[in-house]
Design an enzyme around this catalytic site. Sequence first.
Site, PDB file in Angstrom:
ATOM      1  N   SER A  84       0.815  -1.377  -0.069  1.00 43.29           N
ATOM      2  CA  SER A  84       0.010  -0.010   0.052  1.00 43.29           C
ATOM      3  C   SER A  84       0.739   1.205   0.015  1.00 43.29           C
ATOM      4  O   SER A  84       0.467   2.305  -0.369  1.00 43.29           O
ATOM      5  CB  SER A  84      -0.867   0.095   1.066  1.00 43.29           C
ATOM      6  OG  SER A  84      -1.794  -1.258   1.275  1.00 43.29           O
TER       7      SER A  84
ATOM      8  N   CYS B  15      -7.773   2.618   1.225  1.00 41.94           N
ATOM      9  CA  CYS B  15      -8.623   1.999   0.562  1.00 41.94           C
ATOM     10  C   CYS B  15      -8.131   1.456  -0.872  1.00 41.94           C
ATOM     11  O   CYS B  15      -7.785   2.204  -1.707  1.00 41.94           O
ATOM     12  CB  CYS B  15      -9.860   2.864   0.253  1.00 41.94           C
ATOM     13  SG  CYS B  15     -11.178   2.187  -0.660  1.00 41.94           S
TER      14      CYS B  15
END
Lengths: 605, 378
Positions: free
Chosen positions: A322, A378
């Site tokens: 991420s 997200c």
Amino acid sequence: MKNSKIYEDLSLIKKRSLKVFLLVEILLVALAIYFWKIQIVDHDKYWHQSEANRIREVILPAPRGLIKDRDGKILADNIASFKASFIRENCENFDLFSLRVSRLLNIQENILKERIRKYKSWPQFKPIVFEDNLSLKEVSLIEGRKLEFPELVLQTEPKRFYPGDTFAAHTIGYLQELSEEEIKSSLHKERRLGDLVGRRGIEKMYDNLLRGQDGYYVETVDSLGRHIGMLEKRDPIQGYTLRLTIDSELQAKAEELLGGKEGAAVILNAQNGQVLALASYPTFDPNKFINLFSPEEWQDLINNPEFPLENRAIRGLYAPGSVFKLVIALGGLDSNLIAQNTSFFCSGSTRIYNQPFACWRGGGHGWTNLFNAIRNSCNIYFYNVGKRLGIEEIASYAKKLGYGSRTGIDLTGEKEGLVPSPEWKKKVKDAPWFLGETISVSIGQGPLLVTPLQIAVHTALIANRGVMVTPHILKSYQDPDTKEEKEVHFSPKSINPGIKSSAYEKVIRGMWGAVNNEGTARLAKIQGYDVCAKTGSTQVVNSIKGGKEPNPEDELKTHSWFTGFAPQNNPRVVVTVIVEFGGMGGASAAPLARKLFELYRKKYD
Amino acid sequence: MPLPWPGNYSNFIERNMIDRRLLSNIDWILIALLLWNSALGVVFIYSSSHYLPGNFYLRQVIWIVLSLIALFLFIMVDYKNFLTYSLHLYIVFVFPLAGMLIFGKLVARESWIRFPFFQIQPSELIKIIMILLLAQIFSEYKDRYFSWNKLLLSGGAVSLPILLVVLQPDLGTTLTYVPIILAALILAGFSRKNFILLLILALILALGVWNFFLKEYQKQRIITLINPLQDPLGTGYHILQSKIAIGSGGFLGKGYKKGTQSQLRFLPARHTDFVFSVIGEEFGYAGVIVVFLSYFLLLSRLFRSVDKSRDRAGIYIIFMVAMMIAFQFFVNVMMVIGLFPVIGIPLPFLSYGGSSLLTNYLAVSLVLNVKMRRFVNV
């Protein structure tokens, strides 16, 4: 004079030549008398001189330069070590010598012979070192038998010593003896068998500065090896003292926090790229290379599946996970594909290009804008941005932002990682790029590979709102005699990513939120200190030695990333941590980073 | 039509007989002395270099064989032919060699011409041509005493190679040219008065050379000759070590390959310029006297060959060759015992080195040449 009618009269010149020969005869006799004087009359005098006349050359190894941390604490030192040497010209019976000395010093006889045989090309009078690091007991054993073994001499020489044992071992590196092949190669022209050379880290990178210049003396000794006079002497010149940018306190803290967990931690000065700490675990003790490993220790070290010799901070290849979302965000903002308010709906999963893609949070994040997307990391949001960007643009931004190329740190063996692209896949795998792979890359998975240091440099670039730094470890070097100290200047890499500065501000806001607004990096929150960060969890191929290409058969592991900087405005420090098997997100890396931030703040703010 | 065969037959016989007579006139004793001295050299080259890589003694043997072949090839040609063509030889050889020397000095800064397996010092071989040219110049010179125009002529002829060698920093080789010219001048009746004049001239020249040409290390060598203890670790060190070697040899020496000075490498250039020190150390005064006797026999054979020559040029050749070898011998022996500066002149026939060996063999071949044709050149 019958001849005179046929031949001309040459008696005059013949007479002249024979006169000269008379001179030659006289000179010869005179010389014979002079030699009588030298060889017979003065014989005793010259005999004694020749007996006194045995020459011995002794090398005085230069102490290596010291390595200090930024505050002057010594990281690599020199201590005295005793070596036993063998002088061939004084040896009458080599077999007897090896038998007795092997028992005296408890060395295997054939090993002892082999060690001496290696130096057979050396002159008779040159001492051959056959045993190192003698204990005081062995030293006294040899001293006591000095007259029995005229061929055995003791020498002291400076020996490298790392007071911190494993402390900063990957950064400092280690020394090893030069091999015979290396000595023959042109690279090591003035070096001798038995010389130590830097193999990794600073010891290797700055070997030329650290090495200094060996001295020597040539002495005359009598036939029993007793010193009579000095013929020639050159003092050894110690190598430069290197001062590193490493802060021992931060380094120690980073090592302590990593202890037992495989992984790496990097602390950078965000403004100038100075490396304050560079830790990698598991680690090793460089002293062991000086004192020679026992065979078992050596086997353990090189066969250890965790590769303790590898510096994970610059050589460990991991998927960024991420953390890579920062690249996607910056790319999307810079190409105007998204804006501050662009939102996507996250239901926990989605279908793109007819393939299912999930968010890490099964329940989904609902409507998500950029700030929340970074804060909560997200996936769905970044799938969509990545899809809009396309793989070419993603690769282009990733490279601009520091991935896929070496950071240029002054350590050897740094890996460059991998930024995949359709051309790369065509070339290396001979397969077309699948659109689905673009979606994986968007959240830092797929073939992407980065080193922890690249992440740190990338973070510094974001913290500086687009100014790249070159990480470096050498701060200055000092001549040990004149004390003249030279600062080292690393010019920043001339890459200007050319991304508009408003993009950085928006991303940084998200990173701030991740820490301070109940985001994924909340465990790194420090009251009153604006830490901005991004976490990641990543699956990594279980092979950090496996080169650039991931191998699909490699086992996958989940590792925990954290990278961040502080404070938000005028950032001063970057902390990047990876903990292998650290679990999802910031679970294990973030609290560790928080402690490093806290210590930095205590010390420097 | 006359038959060619019978007409030429007697001629053939005659020529063949001459050849046979020539063969019987070869001075085999001189050749034997040469080989004896060379063999002594090989023995001591081995002793002083057997622990070094390079098999110097083997190479020396090869050089001896090659030089001997060259010697026999050269005596097959009448030396009168050499004399007739000496100026041509001079032009053909000296100029290219000069060119190579200058080239070598400018480009490689060396006085050697290197071939794959050996190297040659052209300045050595030029000596042979100088001897021939000087003999030719003086062969027609029958005045009782010397005249200056002859000096100028002969001086002019040899000044070019000398200048070239002086230009290289090779003091030793330059000096070995001196006895050749000196020999010619002595025979030509150079008077004492003229000799003093020449000495003054040489002194002025020497001062010029000292101030403008000599390298610091060469000056140092001459200074340390006067006082070797002043600089015991520099140039004086070699003289001192060589003296210690010879002096410690005593009467019978320390034994073959047992000389501590040479085996422990205190001696410089043990197998080349200082091979005599090794002899003095390992075989003592006895060895020195054997070498002296060998040289006495060789030099006496050479000098006395003058008596056997029936022409002026032949005498000049023999005398110049004898002087050249005698000079090198004396300078080398005096050098190793500290009576002469260390200037790198090898001991002829004994020191390791192909160029010097070949040159000396060729020089002796000229003497043999003159001697064996003493009856046929009328």
